[in-house]
Motif scaffolding. Structure first.
Motif, PDB file in Angstrom:
ATOM      1  N   UNK A 119       0.832  -1.202   0.000  1.00 33.13           N
ATOM      2  CA  UNK A 119       0.000   0.000   0.000  1.00 33.13           C
ATOM      3  C   UNK A 119       0.873   1.262   0.000  1.00 33.13           C
ATOM      4  N   UNK A 120       1.835   1.312   0.903  1.00 35.83           N
ATOM      5  CA  UNK A 120       2.741   2.463   0.986  1.00 35.83           C
ATOM      6  C   UNK A 120       3.552   2.612  -0.306  1.00 35.83           C
ATOM      7  N   UNK A 121       3.994   1.474  -0.847  1.00 36.62           N
ATOM      8  CA  UNK A 121       4.789   1.498  -2.088  1.00 36.62           C
ATOM      9  C   UNK A 121       3.976   2.085  -3.235  1.00 36.62           C
ATOM     10  N   UNK A 156       5.291  -1.996  -6.944  1.00 38.48           N
ATOM     11  CA  UNK A 156       5.758  -3.361  -6.684  1.00 38.48           C
ATOM     12  C   UNK A 156       7.030  -3.386  -5.855  1.00 38.48           C
ATOM     13  N   UNK A 157       7.648  -2.232  -5.709  1.00 37.79           N
ATOM     14  CA  UNK A 157       8.913  -2.140  -4.968  1.00 37.79           C
ATOM     15  C   UNK A 157       8.911  -0.834  -4.186  1.00 37.79           C
ATOM     16  N   UNK A 159       3.854  11.067   0.008  1.00 38.38           N
ATOM     17  CA  UNK A 159       2.392  10.980  -0.058  1.00 38.38           C
ATOM     18  C   UNK A 159       1.785  11.732   1.128  1.00 38.38           C
ATOM     19  N   UNK A 160       0.651  12.384   0.918  1.00 36.58           N
ATOM     20  CA  UNK A 160       0.011  13.099   2.034  1.00 36.58           C
ATOM     21  C   UNK A 160      -0.407  12.141   3.136  1.00 36.58           C
ATOM     22  N   UNK A 161      -0.269  12.577   4.353  1.00 34.27           N
ATOM     23  CA  UNK A 161      -0.673  11.763   5.510  1.00 34.27           C
ATOM     24  C   UNK A 161      -2.154  11.992   5.764  1.00 34.27           C
ATOM     25  N   UNK A 162      -2.893  10.897   5.865  1.00 33.52           N
ATOM     26  CA  UNK A 162      -4.325  10.989   6.158  1.00 33.52           C
ATOM     27  C   UNK A 162      -4.581  10.701   7.628  1.00 33.52           C
ATOM     28  N   UNK A 209       1.585   4.338  -3.075  1.00 31.65           N
ATOM     29  CA  UNK A 209       1.472   5.790  -2.895  1.00 31.65           C
ATOM     30  C   UNK A 209       2.743   6.493  -3.361  1.00 31.65           C
ATOM     31  N   UNK A 210       3.902   5.965  -2.965  1.00 31.04           N
ATOM     32  CA  UNK A 210       5.174   6.544  -3.388  1.00 31.04           C
ATOM     33  C   UNK A 210       5.294   6.476  -4.900  1.00 31.04           C
ATOM     34  N   UNK A 211       4.967   5.329  -5.469  1.00 36.07           N
ATOM     35  CA  UNK A 211       5.076   5.145  -6.912  1.00 36.07           C
ATOM     36  C   UNK A 211       4.225   6.117  -7.704  1.00 36.07           C
ATOM     37  N   UNK A 212       2.991   6.313  -7.252  1.00 32.46           N
ATOM     38  CA  UNK A 212       2.092   7.256  -7.941  1.00 32.46           C
ATOM     39  C   UNK A 212       2.651   8.669  -7.879  1.00 32.46           C
ATOM     40  N   UNK A 213       3.195   9.051  -6.731  1.00 33.85           N
ATOM     41  CA  UNK A 213       3.748  10.396  -6.567  1.00 33.85           C
ATOM     42  C   UNK A 213       4.976  10.590  -7.464  1.00 33.85           C
ATOM     43  N   UNK A 214       5.865   9.602  -7.478  1.00 36.35           N
ATOM     44  CA  UNK A 214       7.074   9.697  -8.309  1.00 36.35           C
ATOM     45  C   UNK A 214       6.681   9.819  -9.777  1.00 36.35           C
ATOM     46  N   UNK A 215       5.740   8.981 -10.225  1.00 35.40           N
ATOM     47  CA  UNK A 215       5.300   9.023 -11.620  1.00 35.40           C
ATOM     48  C   UNK A 215       4.683  10.380 -11.953  1.00 35.40           C
ATOM     49  N   UNK A 216       3.825  10.877 -11.078  1.00 37.35           N
ATOM     50  CA  UNK A 216       3.149  12.158 -11.334  1.00 37.35           C
ATOM     51  C   UNK A 216       4.154  13.299 -11.448  1.00 37.35           C
TER      52      UNK A 216
END
Length: 71
Positions: free
Chosen positions: A1-3, A42-43, A66-69, A5-12
């Motif tokens: 789950x955490x991975x 995946x990583x 990623x923003x903290x909820x 969020x990081x991946x989406x942010x890096x890609x964006x």
């Protein structure tokens, strides 16, 4: 789950700054498959990797985080 969020942010941020996955991977000194795995969630990226990404994109690791909820 955490991975993920990081991946989406890096890609964006990568796309926002106009980098292709290939050119950005080359700039970071990693293979396209490693960058792809991180972007797909995946990583989990290492602290050192996040620092490199932030530097290359001219942002801070905090901006990349990623923003903290609050639940």
């Amino acid at each position: 789950m955490e991975a993920e969020k990081w991946g989406r942010r890096i890609r964006a941020f990568r796309k926002l700054k106009g980098h292709t996955q290939e050119s950005f991977a080359k700039e970071l000194g990693v293979s396209v498959s490693v960058l792809g795995e991180i972007e797909r969630g995946n990583r989990l990226p290492t602290e050192q990797f996040l620092q490199m990404v932030a530097e290359r994109l001219n942002i801070t690791v905090e901006e990349l985080s990623p923003p903290k909820h609050n639940t």
